[in-house]
Design an enzyme around this catalytic site. Structure first.
Site, PDB file in Angstrom:
ATOM      1  N   ALA A   1       0.801  -1.235   0.000  1.00  0.00           N
ATOM      2  CA  ALA A   1       0.000   0.000   0.000  1.00  0.00           C
ATOM      3  C   ALA A   1       0.827   1.274   0.000  1.00  0.00           C
ATOM      4  CB  ALA A   1      -0.988   0.034   1.157  1.00  0.00           C
ATOM      5  N   ALA A   2       2.139   1.173  -0.179  1.00  0.00           N
ATOM      6  CA  ALA A   2       2.949   2.388  -0.271  1.00  0.00           C
ATOM      7  C   ALA A   2       2.540   3.199  -1.496  1.00  0.00           C
ATOM      8  CB  ALA A   2       4.431   2.033  -0.325  1.00  0.00           C
ATOM      9  N   GLY A   3       2.384   2.537  -2.644  1.00  0.00           N
ATOM     10  CA  GLY A   3       1.971   3.238  -3.847  1.00  0.00           C
ATOM     11  C   GLY A   3       0.573   3.804  -3.733  1.00  0.00           C
ATOM     12  N   ASP A   4      -0.332   3.072  -3.107  1.00  0.00           N
ATOM     13  CA  ASP A   4      -1.700   3.561  -2.916  1.00  0.00           C
ATOM     14  C   ASP A   4      -1.723   4.762  -1.972  1.00  0.00           C
ATOM     15  OD1 ASP A   4      -2.667   1.544  -4.561  1.00  0.00           O
ATOM     16  OD2 ASP A   4      -2.975   0.162  -2.886  1.00  0.00           O
TER      17      ASP A   4
END
Length: 306
Positions: free
Chosen positions: A244-247
């Site tokens: 979820a880093a990109g999200d």
């Protein structure tokens, strides 16, 4: 307002000593159940960063549905346009190793029949932003993009999972967010020999008129918008996992734009949010709030310049 049209999943996450190779089985000590899905994650990220958010998508009529939506309900994301369908709620099976790297298998379930019909019912405006990803059908994403463009709003596509979008969808985009792998996949689909995400972002901005942000993991982010290069180094953080880093980046970035921030400020917010997400386990449980995003973003340097 931010409208997210995208996937809603339940995530089953297990820590492993190392990620398996082809045909290999590795053992983990247990697993955790978390709400996830790129659409839901980005909706939550934008909401926690301070935006008003509507999520459009689909879940099943099964026991996973309420669990998949639980944090979104708690945080006040508008879920009035999430459909309940006969297909099972989407699921992701995630392994994370001791260095924070991950492998993910996604079963689409209800996401495969998600429809953007609600966008025709919403009172869309020029200040609105539509966030899209690649976990719901391409034709439905295009329909959503056309509805937003007709209203005069902006369309942002996060090209994840990595797969080249159709020419029709590309033509509707105002902004594109890619990681290094996604940038190369798109370049190959366009017949470009380039492999450097910086160069690919520059070409997309210059030749296709799509403002492009390339996230570079621990190296930070580079963006090309209206012929201007923006570069930010990532802060040093203790990485637990990168789920979820990109999200988190995408949601916080969009929230900053929706609040009227300029591009350098929005990039700092996105980079801070993505970095903070790496310091906690899980998808939605790792997504940070506005105050901590602002605190870390204030320490970041960099901006426009070639």
């Amino acid at each position: 307002m931010i409208i997210v049209f995208g996937s809603i999943n339940i995530d089953l996450v297990t820590p492993v000593e190392r990620l398996p190779g082809p045909g290999e089985t590795v053992l983990g000590p247990g697993y955790a159940l978390h709400p996830g899905g790129k659409g839901a994650n980005q909706a939550l990220a934008a909401r926690r960063a301070g935006a008003d958010v509507v999520l459009v998508g689909a879940t099943g009529r099964d026991g996973f549905s309420d669990a998949a939506l639980a944090l979104l309900v708690t945080e006040g994301v508008d879920l009035d346009h999430v459909a309940r369908v006969e297909a099972p709620t989407g699921a992701a099976f995630i392994a994370t190793d001791r260095d924070g790297a991950n492998q993910i298998i996604v079963a689409a379930g209800a996401n495969a029949v998600a429809r953007p019909d609600a966008l025709r019912q919403l009172e869309l405006a020029v200040e609105d932003i539509l966030l899209l990803q690649r976990e719901v059908p391409e034709a439905a994403c295009l329909e959503a993009a056309l509805a937003m463009k007709q209203a005069g709003g902006r369309v942002i596509l996060n090209l994840a999972p990595a797969e080249a979008p159709s020419a029709a969808l590309l033509d509707q985009l105002d902004m594109l967010i890619v990681n290094e792998h996604e940038a190369m996949v798109l370049a190959q689909a366009l017949g470009w020999p380039d492999r450097d995400p910086d160069t690919i972002a520059r070409r997309l901005d210059g030749e296709r008129r799509i403002a492009t942000i390339a996230t570079l993991g621990a190296a930070g982010v580079v963006a090309w918008i209206d012929g201007i290069r923006h570069r930010l180094e990532a802060p040093q953080v203790a990485v637990v996992d990168t789920v979820a880093a990109g999200d988190s980046f995408t949601g916080a970035f969009a929230a900053a734009l929706a609040a009227g921030s300029d591009l350098p400020e929005a990039l700092r917010d996105g980079l801070a949010a993505g970095s903070l997400a790496c310091t906690r386990r899980g998808a939605q449980p790792s997504i940070p709030y506005a105050a901590e995003i602002a605190a870390l973003a204030a320490t970041l340097t960099g901006g426009p310049g070639r």
